[in-house]
Design a protein around this motif. Structure first.
Motif, mmCIF file in Angstrom:
data_model
loop_
_atom_site.group_PDB
_atom_site.id
_atom_site.type_symbol
_atom_site.label_atom_id
_atom_site.label_comp_id
_atom_site.label_asym_id
_atom_site.label_seq_id
_atom_site.Cartn_x
_atom_site.Cartn_y
_atom_site.Cartn_z
ATOM 1 N N ASP A 230 0.844 -1.194 0.000
ATOM 2 C CA ASP A 230 0.000 0.000 0.000
ATOM 3 C C ASP A 230 0.877 1.242 0.000
ATOM 4 O O ASP A 230 2.107 1.152 -0.139
ATOM 5 C CB ASP A 230 -0.933 -0.012 1.217
ATOM 6 C CG ASP A 230 -2.273 0.666 0.930
ATOM 7 O OD1 ASP A 230 -2.280 1.638 0.145
ATOM 8 O OD2 ASP A 230 -3.297 0.247 1.492
ATOM 9 N N VAL A 231 0.268 2.409 0.184
ATOM 10 C CA VAL A 231 1.003 3.670 0.063
ATOM 11 C C VAL A 231 2.054 3.853 1.154
ATOM 12 O O VAL A 231 2.929 4.723 1.024
ATOM 13 C CB VAL A 231 0.034 4.868 0.082
ATOM 14 C CG1 VAL A 231 -0.850 4.853 -1.150
ATOM 15 C CG2 VAL A 231 -0.819 4.865 1.351
ATOM 16 N N ASP A 232 1.964 3.066 2.227
ATOM 17 C CA ASP A 232 2.989 3.148 3.268
ATOM 18 C C ASP A 232 4.097 2.121 3.065
ATOM 19 O O ASP A 232 4.950 1.933 3.948
ATOM 20 C CB ASP A 232 2.363 2.977 4.653
ATOM 21 C CG ASP A 232 1.607 1.665 4.791
ATOM 22 O OD1 ASP A 232 1.411 0.971 3.765
ATOM 23 O OD2 ASP A 232 1.198 1.325 5.915
ATOM 24 N N GLY A 233 4.119 1.467 1.913
ATOM 25 C CA GLY A 233 5.097 0.416 1.657
ATOM 26 C C GLY A 233 6.329 0.877 0.914
ATOM 27 O O GLY A 233 7.185 0.062 0.577
ATOM 28 N N PHE A 234 6.460 2.178 0.642
ATOM 29 C CA PHE A 234 7.642 2.688 -0.061
ATOM 30 C C PHE A 234 7.968 4.082 0.453
ATOM 31 O O PHE A 234 7.103 4.796 0.982
ATOM 32 C CB PHE A 234 7.402 2.722 -1.576
ATOM 33 C CG PHE A 234 6.141 3.423 -1.997
ATOM 34 C CD1 PHE A 234 6.140 4.776 -2.294
ATOM 35 C CD2 PHE A 234 4.946 2.733 -2.090
ATOM 36 C CE1 PHE A 234 4.985 5.429 -2.683
ATOM 37 C CE2 PHE A 234 3.779 3.368 -2.487
ATOM 38 C CZ PHE A 234 3.796 4.717 -2.781
ATOM 39 N N ASP A 235 9.235 4.469 0.328
ATOM 40 C CA ASP A 235 9.657 5.793 0.804
ATOM 41 C C ASP A 235 10.295 6.630 -0.304
ATOM 42 O O ASP A 235 10.655 7.788 -0.077
ATOM 43 C CB ASP A 235 10.612 5.676 1.999
ATOM 44 C CG ASP A 235 11.814 4.780 1.725
ATOM 45 O OD1 ASP A 235 12.169 4.606 0.531
ATOM 46 O OD2 ASP A 235 12.388 4.244 2.687
ATOM 47 N N VAL A 249 10.984 11.848 -2.657
ATOM 48 C CA VAL A 249 10.817 11.237 -1.341
ATOM 49 C C VAL A 249 9.318 11.069 -1.111
ATOM 50 O O VAL A 249 8.540 11.995 -1.360
ATOM 51 C CB VAL A 249 11.441 12.104 -0.242
ATOM 52 C CG1 VAL A 249 11.174 11.495 1.132
ATOM 53 C CG2 VAL A 249 12.931 12.269 -0.470
ATOM 54 N N ALA A 250 8.889 9.896 -0.646
ATOM 55 C CA ALA A 250 7.465 9.595 -0.500
ATOM 56 C C ALA A 250 7.109 9.322 0.952
ATOM 57 O O ALA A 250 7.882 8.730 1.707
ATOM 58 C CB ALA A 250 7.101 8.380 -1.351
ATOM 59 N N SER A 251 5.927 9.767 1.332
ATOM 60 C CA SER A 251 5.400 9.477 2.667
ATOM 61 C C SER A 251 3.881 9.454 2.565
ATOM 62 O O SER A 251 3.283 10.273 1.879
ATOM 63 C CB SER A 251 5.846 10.526 3.684
ATOM 64 O OG SER A 251 5.369 11.808 3.328
ATOM 65 N N GLY A 252 3.282 8.516 3.257
ATOM 66 C CA GLY A 252 1.827 8.429 3.222
ATOM 67 C C GLY A 252 1.318 7.260 4.021
ATOM 68 O O GLY A 252 2.063 6.334 4.349
ATOM 69 N N LYS A 253 0.028 7.344 4.370
ATOM 70 C CA LYS A 253 -0.636 6.268 5.084
ATOM 71 C C LYS A 253 -1.978 5.998 4.412
ATOM 72 O O LYS A 253 -2.673 6.929 4.003
ATOM 73 C CB LYS A 253 -0.849 6.644 6.559
ATOM 74 C CG LYS A 253 0.439 6.778 7.361
ATOM 75 C CD LYS A 253 0.136 7.095 8.821
ATOM 76 C CE LYS A 253 1.420 7.207 9.643
ATOM 77 N NZ LYS A 253 1.149 7.516 11.068
ATOM 78 N N TYR A 308 9.237 1.924 -7.302
ATOM 79 C CA TYR A 308 8.984 2.154 -5.881
ATOM 80 C C TYR A 308 10.119 1.541 -5.065
ATOM 81 O O TYR A 308 10.485 0.378 -5.279
ATOM 82 C CB TYR A 308 7.648 1.542 -5.467
ATOM 83 C CG TYR A 308 6.456 2.178 -6.158
ATOM 84 C CD1 TYR A 308 5.903 3.367 -5.685
ATOM 85 C CD2 TYR A 308 5.890 1.593 -7.284
ATOM 86 C CE1 TYR A 308 4.811 3.960 -6.314
ATOM 87 C CE2 TYR A 308 4.802 2.176 -7.928
ATOM 88 C CZ TYR A 308 4.276 3.355 -7.439
ATOM 89 O OH TYR A 308 3.200 3.931 -8.061
ATOM 90 N N GLN A 309 10.666 2.325 -4.145
ATOM 91 C CA GLN A 309 11.786 1.863 -3.332
ATOM 92 C C GLN A 309 11.467 2.017 -1.844
ATOM 93 O O GLN A 309 10.662 2.870 -1.447
ATOM 94 C CB GLN A 309 13.048 2.669 -3.653
ATOM 95 C CG GLN A 309 13.502 2.570 -5.094
ATOM 96 C CD GLN A 309 14.726 3.432 -5.375
ATOM 97 O OE1 GLN A 309 15.179 4.199 -4.511
ATOM 98 N NE2 GLN A 309 15.277 3.318 -6.580
ATOM 99 N N ARG A 310 12.120 1.191 -1.060
ATOM 100 C CA ARG A 310 12.038 1.295 0.394
ATOM 101 C C ARG A 310 13.388 0.899 0.976
ATOM 102 O O ARG A 310 13.893 -0.197 0.695
ATOM 103 C CB ARG A 310 10.933 0.409 0.961
ATOM 104 C CG ARG A 310 10.731 0.570 2.475
ATOM 105 C CD ARG A 310 9.576 -0.273 2.968
ATOM 106 N NE ARG A 310 9.354 -0.075 4.397
ATOM 107 C CZ ARG A 310 8.611 0.889 4.923
ATOM 108 N NH1 ARG A 310 7.997 1.754 4.125
ATOM 109 N NH2 ARG A 310 8.458 1.008 6.232
ATOM 110 N N GLY A 311 13.974 1.798 1.750
ATOM 111 C CA GLY A 311 15.275 1.514 2.327
ATOM 112 C C GLY A 311 16.355 1.295 1.297
ATOM 113 O O GLY A 311 17.288 0.518 1.527
#
Length: 359
Positions: A230-235, A249-253, A308-311
């Motif tokens: 979901d939208v909180d799965g990437f930064d 840079v992405a942020s969301g819930k 989409y990336q995370r960490g």
């Protein structure tokens, strides 16, 4: 706490554990009068195939990932219309579970000319990822149970309930061995279907909801998600058009929109980027193409791509391309192939170019 109280608590805890173990080990509860048609473990079931007059549906496990269920949808050649010189004797119909062939496929012979009539061509079967409903349905067929065992019926009764000339069939494959059945709906059109085991002729009354999902597999059993996160799965979001990319840079819930800020100005939200991505994120596929299926006249390169990336690691991606019929197609890390998104996405592609333009 006294020693006796501690001992009592320990005994009660032990009894609870034993009770929980017994409940876990016992077989699932059955409806009154329910009988077992095929007594097999769910882990042994490899494939379910349902056939009717015009199409077939298969559910099967992924050989590399037994927890994943795939749905295979296919049509059968149309039956040739009876004409001069063509008789029922010139039609060969294999049984519903005939191994090595699509059940119900026809080999038609023109008795006048003595040569087979060519059936109308059909599209290749389509393989799609099964959803949670497909996974639960798969488990319900092993062991296979029915409401009642009607025994072996005579030809008159088989004809009466529709099993004598039915073209509907069910094949369950356990550890590579197929078990075939014939199916017939009640004459009234509603209620529990009849199931005949071909190995011994026994007829059963199947549960009324057992085949509903298979009959509507295209709408009920296909996983229609583009992503599993979901939208909180990437930064981070990387948007690319051609050879130009821009990182945000992405942020969301959930269920809100993702806030995007340029990576070189993380404290400055970009409303244009946020609105663009929100439109993209909320798109719903119109149709899903199967594994290995190509859209008609698809552009050789995507109009834009989103990563989409995370960490610092890639968790997903989406590519959007236009086909020759002006429909747009998307492909992600989760879809088995391309998904048709319909038309009218030109503005989204144009705005992607604006987002990635050098600053």
């Amino acid at each position: 706490m006294k020693a006796r109280d501690v001992a009592v608590q320990g005994v009660l805890a032990g009894v609870a554990l034993v009770a929980a173990f017994l409940v876990w080990q016992r077989e699932p509860s059955r409806a009154p009068g329910e009988v077992t048609v095929e007594d097999a473990q769910a882990s042994a079931l490899d494939r379910i195939r349902y056939d009717d007059e015009a199409r077939f549906v298969e559910l099967f496990r992924d050989p590399q990932d037994r927890d994943t269920v795939w749905v295979r949808l296919g049509n059968k050649p149309a039956k040739p219309e009876a004409g001069p010189g063509t008789t029922d004797g010139g039609v060969a119909r294999p049984g519903p579970g005939d191994a090595g062939t699509d059940a119900g496929a026809l080999a038609t012979v023109d008795t006048d000319a003595g040569t087979p009539a060519s059936p109308a061509p059909v599209s290749p079967p389509r393989e799609l990822r099964g959803n949670e409903v497909a996974q639960k349905l798969f488990a319900r067929f092993a062991p296979l149970r029915a409401q009642r065992d009607l025994g072996v019926l005579d030809d008159t009764k088989l004809n009466e309930i529709g099993l004598a000339k039915t073209e509907r069939g069910l094949t369950l494959t356990f550890d590579g061995t197929p078990m075939t059945f014939r199916l017939a709906a009640p004459a009234s059109g509603w209620g529990a279907p009849y199931l005949q085991r071909t190995s011994d002729g026994h007829v059963f009354l199947l549960g009324p909801a057992q085949l509903t999902d298979l009959e509507a597999a295209a709408s009920r059993l296909v996983d229609r998600r583009l992503h599993t996160f979901d939208v909180d799965g990437f930064d981070r979001v990387v948007i690319t058009t051609g050879t130009t990319s821009r990182v945000f840079v992405a942020s969301g819930k959930p269920p809100g929109a993702v806030q995007l800020s340029p990576v070189d100005a993380p404290a400055t939200p970009d409303d244009f980027a946020r609105n663009w991505h929100d439109r993209l994120w909320r798109l719903t596929p119109v149709d899903f193409l199967g594994r290995g299926e190509a859209p008609p006249g698809l552009a050789p390169t995507p109009a834009f791509r989103v990563e989409y990336q995370r960490g610092g690691k890639t968790v997903g991606e989406l590519s959007m391309a236009k086909a020759s019929d002006n429909s747009w197609y998307a492909r992600t890390e989760f879809t088995p192939g391309w998904a048709r998104m319909g038309g009218g996405l030109e503005l989204l592609a144009e705005d992607a170019v604006k987002l990635t333009a050098p600053r």
